[in-house]
Design a protein around this motif. Sequence first.
Motif, PDB file in Angstrom:
ATOM      1  N   PHE A  53       0.852  -1.201   0.000  1.00 10.59           N
ATOM      2  CA  PHE A  53       0.000   0.000   0.000  1.00 10.59           C
ATOM      3  C   PHE A  53       0.890   1.255   0.000  1.00 10.59           C
ATOM      4  CE2 PHE A  53      -2.550   3.392   1.824  1.00 10.59           C
ATOM      5  CZ  PHE A  53      -3.752   3.241   1.151  1.00 10.59           C
ATOM      6  N   PRO A  54       0.617   2.192  -0.905  1.00 11.30           N
ATOM      7  CA  PRO A  54       1.500   3.359  -1.032  1.00 11.30           C
ATOM      8  C   PRO A  54       1.272   4.372   0.090  1.00 11.30           C
ATOM      9  CG  PRO A  54      -0.323   3.562  -2.568  1.00 11.30           C
ATOM     10  CD  PRO A  54      -0.531   2.250  -1.844  1.00 11.30           C
ATOM     11  N   ARG A  55       1.771   4.021   1.276  1.00 11.00           N
ATOM     12  CA  ARG A  55       1.470   4.852   2.459  1.00 11.00           C
ATOM     13  C   ARG A  55       1.893   6.308   2.286  1.00 11.00           C
ATOM     14  NH1 ARG A  55       1.105   1.785   7.831  1.00 11.00           N
ATOM     15  NH2 ARG A  55       1.120  -0.370   7.204  1.00 11.00           N
ATOM     16  N   SER A  56       3.135   6.509   1.789  1.00 11.41           N
ATOM     17  CA  SER A  56       3.613   7.907   1.723  1.00 11.41           C
ATOM     18  C   SER A  56       2.809   8.694   0.701  1.00 11.41           C
ATOM     19  CB  SER A  56       5.088   7.990   1.336  1.00 11.41           C
ATOM     20  OG  SER A  56       5.793   7.011   1.980  1.00 11.41           O
ATOM     21  N   ALA A  57       2.570   8.067  -0.458  1.00  9.82           N
ATOM     22  CA  ALA A  57       1.819   8.783  -1.496  1.00  9.82           C
ATOM     23  C   ALA A  57       0.392   9.051  -1.003  1.00  9.82           C
ATOM     24  CB  ALA A  57       1.796   7.971  -2.789  1.00  9.82           C
ATOM     25  N   TRP A  58      -0.186   8.085  -0.293  1.00  8.30           N
ATOM     26  CA  TRP A  58      -1.549   8.264   0.215  1.00  8.30           C
ATOM     27  C   TRP A  58      -1.580   9.388   1.243  1.00  8.30           C
ATOM     28  CZ3 TRP A  58      -6.240   6.354  -1.234  1.00  8.30           C
ATOM     29  CH2 TRP A  58      -7.317   6.573  -0.362  1.00  8.30           C
TER      30      TRP A  58
ATOM     31  N   THR B 162      -8.951  11.958  -1.290  1.00 11.74           N
ATOM     32  CA  THR B 162      -7.567  11.486  -1.315  1.00 11.74           C
ATOM     33  C   THR B 162      -7.313  10.656  -2.566  1.00 11.74           C
ATOM     34  OG1 THR B 162      -7.520  11.467   1.093  1.00 11.74           O
ATOM     35  CG2 THR B 162      -5.837  10.171  -0.026  1.00 11.74           C
ATOM     36  N   LEU B 163      -8.242   9.765  -2.876  1.00  9.64           N
ATOM     37  CA  LEU B 163      -8.046   8.947  -4.082  1.00  9.64           C
ATOM     38  C   LEU B 163      -8.042   9.831  -5.331  1.00  9.64           C
ATOM     39  CD1 LEU B 163      -7.681   6.261  -5.489  1.00  9.64           C
ATOM     40  CD2 LEU B 163     -10.153   5.870  -5.330  1.00  9.64           C
ATOM     41  N   ALA B 164      -8.893  10.854  -5.330  1.00 12.30           N
ATOM     42  CA  ALA B 164      -8.901  11.772  -6.482  1.00 12.30           C
ATOM     43  C   ALA B 164      -7.538  12.432  -6.643  1.00 12.30           C
ATOM     44  CB  ALA B 164      -9.989  12.833  -6.293  1.00 12.30           C
ATOM     45  N   GLU B 165      -6.942  12.857  -5.534  1.00 13.39           N
ATOM     46  CA  GLU B 165      -5.606  13.478  -5.580  1.00 13.39           C
ATOM     47  C   GLU B 165      -4.563  12.475  -6.062  1.00 13.39           C
ATOM     48  OE1 GLU B 165      -4.169  16.411  -4.927  1.00 13.39           O
ATOM     49  OE2 GLU B 165      -5.974  17.522  -4.350  1.00 13.39           O
ATOM     50  N   LEU B 166      -4.677  11.257  -5.567  1.00 10.27           N
ATOM     51  CA  LEU B 166      -3.706  10.214  -5.926  1.00 10.27           C
ATOM     52  C   LEU B 166      -3.733   9.964  -7.436  1.00 10.27           C
ATOM     53  CD1 LEU B 166      -1.999   8.406  -3.898  1.00 10.27           C
ATOM     54  CD2 LEU B 166      -3.606   6.578  -4.423  1.00 10.27           C
ATOM     55  N   ILE B 167      -4.953   9.916  -7.984  1.00  9.14           N
ATOM     56  CA  ILE B 167      -5.086   9.685  -9.427  1.00  9.14           C
ATOM     57  C   ILE B 167      -4.544  10.891 -10.185  1.00  9.14           C
ATOM     58  CG2 ILE B 167      -6.724   9.355 -11.323  1.00  9.14           C
ATOM     59  CD1 ILE B 167      -8.543   7.843  -9.325  1.00  9.14           C
ATOM     60  N   ALA B 168      -4.949  12.091  -9.751  1.00  8.48           N
ATOM     61  CA  ALA B 168      -4.545  13.306 -10.482  1.00  8.48           C
ATOM     62  C   ALA B 168      -3.029  13.478 -10.477  1.00  8.48           C
ATOM     63  CB  ALA B 168      -5.226  14.524  -9.860  1.00  8.48           C
ATOM     64  N   ALA B 169      -2.378  13.064  -9.399  1.00  6.63           N
ATOM     65  CA  ALA B 169      -0.930  13.260  -9.301  1.00  6.63           C
ATOM     66  C   ALA B 169      -0.152  12.161 -10.031  1.00  6.63           C
ATOM     67  CB  ALA B 169      -0.525  13.281  -7.826  1.00  6.63           C
ATOM     68  N   GLY B 170      -0.853  11.186 -10.586  1.00  9.65           N
ATOM     69  CA  GLY B 170      -0.156  10.087 -11.277  1.00  9.65           C
ATOM     70  C   GLY B 170       0.337   9.013 -10.322  1.00  9.65           C
TER      71      GLY B 170
ATOM     72  N   TYR C 109      -1.408   6.983  -8.457  1.00  8.19           N
ATOM     73  CA  TYR C 109      -2.198   5.747  -8.548  1.00  8.19           C
ATOM     74  C   TYR C 109      -1.643   4.884  -9.683  1.00  8.19           C
ATOM     75  CZ  TYR C 109      -6.435   2.818  -8.671  1.00  8.19           C
ATOM     76  OH  TYR C 109      -7.329   1.760  -8.635  1.00  8.19           O
ATOM     77  N   ASP C 110      -1.381   5.504 -10.833  1.00  9.56           N
ATOM     78  CA  ASP C 110      -0.793   4.765 -11.962  1.00  9.56           C
ATOM     79  C   ASP C 110       0.559   4.165 -11.576  1.00  9.56           C
ATOM     80  OD1 ASP C 110      -2.725   6.694 -13.346  1.00  9.56           O
ATOM     81  OD2 ASP C 110      -2.038   5.490 -15.037  1.00  9.56           O
ATOM     82  N   ARG C 111       1.357   4.953 -10.889  1.00 10.20           N
ATOM     83  CA  ARG C 111       2.687   4.450 -10.500  1.00 10.20           C
ATOM     84  C   ARG C 111       2.541   3.248  -9.584  1.00 10.20           C
ATOM     85  NH1 ARG C 111       4.007   9.792 -10.597  1.00 10.20           N
ATOM     86  NH2 ARG C 111       3.631  10.197  -8.395  1.00 10.20           N
ATOM     87  N   HIS C 112       1.617   3.349  -8.650  1.00 11.27           N
ATOM     88  CA  HIS C 112       1.393   2.247  -7.715  1.00 11.27           C
ATOM     89  C   HIS C 112       0.943   0.982  -8.466  1.00 11.27           C
ATOM     90  CE1 HIS C 112       0.094  -0.073  -4.308  1.00 11.27           C
ATOM     91  NE2 HIS C 112      -1.133  -0.099  -4.772  1.00 11.27           N
ATOM     92  N   ILE C 113       0.025   1.162  -9.404  1.00 10.42           N
ATOM     93  CA  ILE C 113      -0.467   0.002 -10.170  1.00 10.42           C
ATOM     94  C   ILE C 113       0.699  -0.628 -10.943  1.00 10.42           C
ATOM     95  CG2 ILE C 113      -1.969  -0.727 -12.079  1.00 10.42           C
ATOM     96  CD1 ILE C 113      -3.801   0.082  -9.981  1.00 10.42           C
ATOM     97  N   ARG C 114       1.539   0.208 -11.538  1.00 10.85           N
ATOM     98  CA  ARG C 114       2.669  -0.342 -12.310  1.00 10.85           C
ATOM     99  C   ARG C 114       3.575  -1.162 -11.405  1.00 10.85           C
ATOM    100  NH1 ARG C 114       2.618   4.492 -15.240  1.00 10.85           N
ATOM    101  NH2 ARG C 114       4.214   5.462 -13.944  1.00 10.85           N
TER     102      ARG C 114
END
Length: 469
Positions: free
Chosen positions: A119-124, A346-354, A356-361
């Motif tokens: 889980f991307p704790r810092s990014a979250w 928070t999820l909206a911010e995560l997606i907008a900042a890219g 979420y994509d990085r985490h999925i990769r």
Amino acid sequence: MSDTWANLGIGLHLEPAGRRVRAGLEQRIRDAIQTGRLQPGTRLPPSRTLALDLGIARNTVAEAYGQLVAEGWLSARQGSGTRVSEHAVAAGDRPAPAPTAAGRVRYDLRPGQPDVTLFPRSAWLAAARRALTRAPYDALGYGDPRGRIELREALAGYLARVRGVRATPDRIVICSGFVQSLALLCATQRSGGARRLGVEAYGHTLHREVAAATGLALTPIPVDAAGAATYALTGVDAAVLTPAHQFPLGVPLAPERRRHAVEWARDGDRLLVEDDYDGEFRYDRQAVGAMQALAPEHIAYAGTASKSLAPGLRLSWLVVPARLLEAVVEAKRLADAGSGALDQLTLAELIAAGAYDRHIRRCRLEYQRRRAHLVAALHRGVPDARVAGVAAGLQALVELPAGVGEDDAVAAARERGVAVEALAAYGATAQMHAPALVVGYGTPPQHAFSTAVARLCAALADITPASSR
Ligand SMILES: Cc1ncc(COP(=O)(O)O)c(C=O)c1O
């Protein structure tokens, strides 16, 4: 909660010699919790300190703590150390501790969970900080039952880009998990006059229960190597499918069946629910796009953060056909007046900042590696077992060697401390498929994964009859 740690070293009476030091330490801590000497919330000494106190290796203490965390006696949080779990209660209130011999689960290869240690704790945290800093006051009041517009906008773009979904923010409803998405759709179908729901003959019991609780009668649709047998969708008013990656058989819905399912929904003006629970995780090729784009007025697209981030978030999304929108939004309003705003922002911010994509990769690479490891290890160690399905998702269907039954395979794995699930556990009807295990590769953390797989292979090799070796 105590801020200093418990003085364990003095009270443990450990005999720091021999190979059973770790088991002894684990048992002493369990006993101390059971007798109430260590209260819920009590902080344990850092492993280094306790190791020095007891004169044993630090690793031994760390491993004992790890085991007790896995068993639920202790909990470990970054920054707050290891504590007696709030749920650990004194003797008499909980079942006896797990036996130390055969039967104890050390390695969990059951499907259903991603590796939550990724889980991307810092990014979250960074996204949560930004989200709360920017949140307008109205985000803290009652809002649109569909959810925050920021997240619906972010998802509309993301789903179109990554899964080919045709979505506009006004058609998206944020829910608390696919379980709720499904419940809302089923309830609105039922009140709109639907009686029968087609469900894949293999799937989650919980999902069948949720659908049945709305009053719909369920019709199991057979599944085979081409996915759900869509020709069996006769006599049902609506259906739920997992087209990208059938759960748990692991096959995508074959192109002619996709076409057939779309025609079935469109021509009969019926609803098809597309459960796209792990659509981002395909390893051998570009993921097949969502079916929803073929008939957005007849297919409700259901996505979730449970595989991509963590099931504990309880965040999911529905893209709803226009004609059903009002009823679904009303059902959501009556259910809970809308999901929690801060996680949505928070999820909206995560997606907008890219991020979420990085985490999925990152997760995709990790799960791809794990799947390849599992396939190679089975190929070497149990050549007569077969991994079916496509390289995707977080679980694999392992068809057992001839002569090996599911219950025996589950029991043999358990003897070696490994939990796996029998395919039969997912069947809506009596067994149709050849005996198989559903092996999840998400749950064990990275460091434990290869041992878990090695133990599973050894267990299966042990019970494979010589004639099929
Ligand atoms: C087939 C399937 N659908 C949906 C989900 C997601 O469920 P939820 O969003 O309620 O956690 C899962 C998760 O395990 C799943 O396996």
